[in-house]
Structures are given as structure tokens and as C-alpha cells.
Motif scaffolding. Sequence first.
Motif, PDB file in Angstrom:
ATOM      1  N   ARG A   1     -36.768 -16.400  -5.206  1.00 24.06           N
ATOM      2  CA  ARG A   1     -36.969 -15.105  -6.136  1.00 24.06           C
ATOM      3  C   ARG A   1     -37.017 -15.526  -7.334  1.00 24.06           C
ATOM      4  O   ARG A   1     -36.782 -16.579  -7.865  1.00 24.06           O
ATOM      5  CB  ARG A   1     -35.571 -14.656  -5.734  1.00 24.06           C
TER       6      ARG A   1
ATOM      7  N   PHE B   1     -36.395 -13.737 -11.344  1.00 23.41           N
ATOM      8  CA  PHE B   1     -35.458 -13.170 -12.101  1.00 23.41           C
ATOM      9  C   PHE B   1     -36.084 -12.869 -13.395  1.00 23.41           C
ATOM     10  O   PHE B   1     -36.788 -13.611 -13.970  1.00 23.41           O
ATOM     11  CB  PHE B   1     -34.026 -13.755 -12.136  1.00 23.41           C
ATOM     12  N   CYS B   2     -35.809 -11.486 -14.038  1.00 21.55           N
ATOM     13  CA  CYS B   2     -36.133 -11.135 -15.183  1.00 21.55           C
ATOM     14  C   CYS B   2     -37.767 -11.080 -15.497  1.00 21.55           C
ATOM     15  O   CYS B   2     -38.224 -11.510 -16.706  1.00 21.55           O
ATOM     16  CB  CYS B   2     -35.419 -12.073 -16.301  1.00 21.55           C
TER      17      CYS B   2
ATOM     18  N   PHE C   1     -30.360 -12.360 -16.775  1.00 18.32           N
ATOM     19  CA  PHE C   1     -30.402 -12.948 -15.351  1.00 18.32           C
ATOM     20  C   PHE C   1     -29.169 -12.772 -14.701  1.00 18.32           C
ATOM     21  O   PHE C   1     -29.078 -12.512 -13.486  1.00 18.32           O
ATOM     22  CB  PHE C   1     -30.537 -14.405 -15.726  1.00 18.32           C
TER      23      PHE C   1
ATOM     24  N   GLU D   1     -28.989  -9.538 -13.308  1.00 19.93           N
ATOM     25  CA  GLU D   1     -29.725  -9.255 -12.040  1.00 19.93           C
ATOM     26  C   GLU D   1     -29.189 -10.114 -10.664  1.00 19.93           C
ATOM     27  O   GLU D   1     -29.488  -9.458  -9.675  1.00 19.93           O
ATOM     28  CB  GLU D   1     -31.362  -9.834 -12.247  1.00 19.93           C
ATOM     29  N   MET D   2     -28.613 -11.238 -11.105  1.00 20.82           N
ATOM     30  CA  MET D   2     -28.007 -11.723  -9.834  1.00 20.82           C
ATOM     31  C   MET D   2     -26.816 -10.948  -9.313  1.00 20.82           C
ATOM     32  O   MET D   2     -26.596 -10.754  -8.182  1.00 20.82           O
ATOM     33  CB  MET D   2     -27.287 -13.016 -10.405  1.00 20.82           C
TER      34      MET D   2
ATOM     35  N   CYS E   1     -28.459  -8.136  -7.124  1.00 15.90           N
ATOM     36  CA  CYS E   1     -29.426  -8.697  -6.071  1.00 15.90           C
ATOM     37  C   CYS E   1     -28.632  -8.610  -4.610  1.00 15.90           C
ATOM     38  O   CYS E   1     -27.652  -9.326  -4.377  1.00 15.90           O
ATOM     39  CB  CYS E   1     -29.642 -10.175  -6.268  1.00 15.90           C
TER      40      CYS E   1
END
Length: 270
Positions: free
Chosen positions: A82, A84-85, A134, A137-138, A141
Motif C-alpha cells: 500500500r 500512503f500520502c 501518514f 491515513e493509517m 485505512c
Amino acid sequence: MSFTLTTWNINSVRLRIELVAKFLKAQRPDVLCLQETKCPDDAFPAKRFKRLGYEHIALNGQKGYHGVAVISKIPFLATDIRTFCDNIDSRHISVSLQTGAADPPLLLHNFYVPAGGDIPDPEANPKFKHKLSFLDEMRACAPLHPSGDARHILVGDLNVAPHEHDVWSHKQLLKVVSHTPVECDKLLAVQAAGNWVDVARERIPLSEKIYTWWSYRAADWTIGDRGRRLDHIWVSEALRARVTDFKILRDARSWERPSDHVPVTVTMEL
């Protein structure tokens, strides 16, 4: 079955392959998760790992920076990467493993969260802004939100020491990147969103100091013991009662030409 997993920010797998081999020969974990491999996939020392008995390797690497890898005795059912950002910067890889015929697969996420630079101000420091984004987003997710009987593990250098005794001096590090309140809150929000169990703090009281990283800037890392707990192992609720042991190999920080991080290992009965 007894299942052992180690996470280790190795700070260049090719530079420290002899240290990794030394560790694997002595400890023999079923799975080793590495961060900061600093190695493109086609230059990864896969043959050496296979000679050590680790036939199954999943890579997300790049030249000179970042990079994550999963090295395993157990075959992978699937692998995934995956981003991120919107950055393709080799900070995540996941694998699924079949550890028992009647059991649901074990899903393992390996992360290297951005360090964030030196200035804890997202307006003045793009690296810190990236780190905060980041972590956001984690938290959002969906694959990092295991539920029910899902057997998930999240490990890696998460580059945040979230609790007071995860650093050598809470008061002195409140304005130092890795222990600022905004970072700690965001990492704990990732943990809460997925209902993750922090294995270290499940087994070691919050009142006790725990470190996994000691700066290279100190001539002797043992003087003052100025460490931080940046490396983490989290498990889903379904695995909580399965954990039987947890170890931090502090001695590895004194090996010749060591990483500034040390191996962190969990053992479970699956």
C-alpha cells in the motif's frame, strides 16, 4: 503451533547482513520483518536468507532509502503493498500466512513510518507534515481495522514513542520529534481505530521504561540509557490471548557496527 516473529529496523540490510545472519542463527524466528533495508529489490541478499532456511521473501525496496521486507520460513498465501500520502516510497508491505489447516490466515503488516525530520512544525517542516499525514491515513485505512476473529499483526518502526515511559525523559522530549503530543495522539488513534493490542504495553506496565532505539550521536549508548521505544508489535483482539512471550534484544545495540534499533520479538501459540 508456536509462532515467533521479529521486527527490526536494520538500517541497511546489505551493510548489516552478517548481523542479521548472526541473529537468525541464534534465535530462529519463523518470520523476520525488516525496515530501512535501503536496498532495491533486485539487490536484496535473498540467496543468503535462503541458505539460512528462509525461503519466502516479500520485498518493497528502493535504492538508498526506506524499504521494508518480510523474510519467512512459512510460505505466503498473498502479498500486498500500500502507498500512503500518494508517495511511492517503500514504507509498507503485507503478507498472509497459513499457520494451521483449520485456522483463518494470519495477515501481517510491516511498516516504516516517516521519521519526520527535526522540526516539530508541519508548516516549517514538510517531513513532519508528511509524517502526520501518514499517521492520519493509517488511522483511516480500512484494512488496518481487523474485527471479529481476524488474526492480524502490525509491526514495524512506527517512529513514535507514544507513552511517557517510552522515552528516557518525557519532559525533555515533549518538543522533540517522535514524542511530541500531536504524534503520540495520532499513533494512539491508529491503534484505537483498529482496536489493536500493543504487545509491549500489554505485558510491561506503563510505569516501566522500555526502549528499542538509541541514537548514534551518543559515544556510549549505555551511559544515561537515553532510549526511545520506536519499534512496535500490535496484534488484533483475536490474538491477544495467544501471546506467550515478548523480548527486546538490547544487547544487539552493542554488536559491531550495529543498527541504532534492536530486534523486538513476539511469540504466540496459534
